[in-house]
Structures are given as C-alpha cells and as structure tokens.
Design an enzyme around this catalytic site. Structure first.
Site, PDB file in Angstrom:
ATOM      1  N   CYS A 142       1.018  -1.109  -0.077  1.00 38.98           N
ATOM      2  CA  CYS A 142      -0.108   0.053   0.046  1.00 38.98           C
ATOM      3  C   CYS A 142       0.743   1.328  -0.044  1.00 38.98           C
ATOM      4  O   CYS A 142       0.617   2.293   0.568  1.00 38.98           O
ATOM      5  CB  CYS A 142      -0.906  -0.030   0.967  1.00 38.98           C
ATOM      6  SG  CYS A 142      -2.153  -1.380   1.056  1.00 38.98           S
ATOM      7  N   ALA A 143       2.142   1.184  -0.589  1.00 40.03           N
ATOM      8  CA  ALA A 143       2.895   2.284  -0.526  1.00 40.03           C
ATOM      9  C   ALA A 143       3.448   2.385  -2.219  1.00 40.03           C
ATOM     10  O   ALA A 143       4.261   2.268  -2.502  1.00 40.03           O
ATOM     11  CB  ALA A 143       4.141   1.876   0.195  1.00 40.03           C
TER      12      ALA A 143
END
Length: 107
Positions: free
Chosen positions: A62-63
């Site tokens: 999620c980066a």
C-alpha cells in the site's frame, strides 16, 4: 521495544551476509525489514518461503511511492514482533541461502 530492535539487528546482521539478498531499509529503527532476493519477483520469494512455513508479505505494501523512492515496485516484508525468535530468523536465513529460489518457487 528493545527486544524487537535487537531481533531486527540480529536478522540484519545475518541477512547482510547473504549475497543474493537486497535490503532496502537497513538504516532505520523499525520492526520491519524490506528485502528482495536478487533476480526473483517478491511474490515468488513469498511462495518459496511459504513452502517452509515462513510467512512474509510481498507486494507494494500500500505504498505506491515505494517505486519512486527505492526504484523497486515490490518487496518482501518481514514484520518482527515480541513473539518472534532468533531461531526463526536462523531458519529464514538458512532457507534464503539458496541460489535456486526462483526455480524452487514454481515447483
């Protein structure tokens, strides 16, 4: 937690001795270690480790900016906590000390 930070240092000391491992966050104080096996897609490494009952997360975590910061779109993530042991790290290092990970991940 000092135990977790000591465990991370122990893991880093062991992992840095392996020629096939690239670690992306050596210099931070965290319970997380981001790494890849050179020449192996992160998800393939996770599949390989799973065969030995070693759980890591693989992906972009999620980066989405990860690619821009470290020039890598996916990594494996070790998340250490108080329930982890040096023996588990030793097993991880033993299993990662293998030049056939890509081949073995698909068998």
């Amino acid at each position: 937690n000092n135990y977790v930070l000591d465990l991370r240092k122990y893991a880093l000391d062991k992992l840095l001795k392996l020629n096939n491992i690239e670690i992306y966050n050596k210099g931070i104080e965290s319970s997380i270690i981001l790494f890849n096996v050179k020449g192996v897609f992160a998800q393939d490494t996770a599949v390989y480790l799973n065969k030995y009952n070693i759980c890591v997360r693989a992906g972009d975590h999620c980066a989405k900016l990860l690619k821009d910061i470290i020039n890598v779109s996916n990594t494996c993530r070790i998340s250490l906590y108080f329930y982890n042991t040096k023996e588990e790290i030793d097993k991880l290092v033993e299993v990662l000390n293998n030049n056939n990970i890509l081949k073995e991940s698909i068998l």
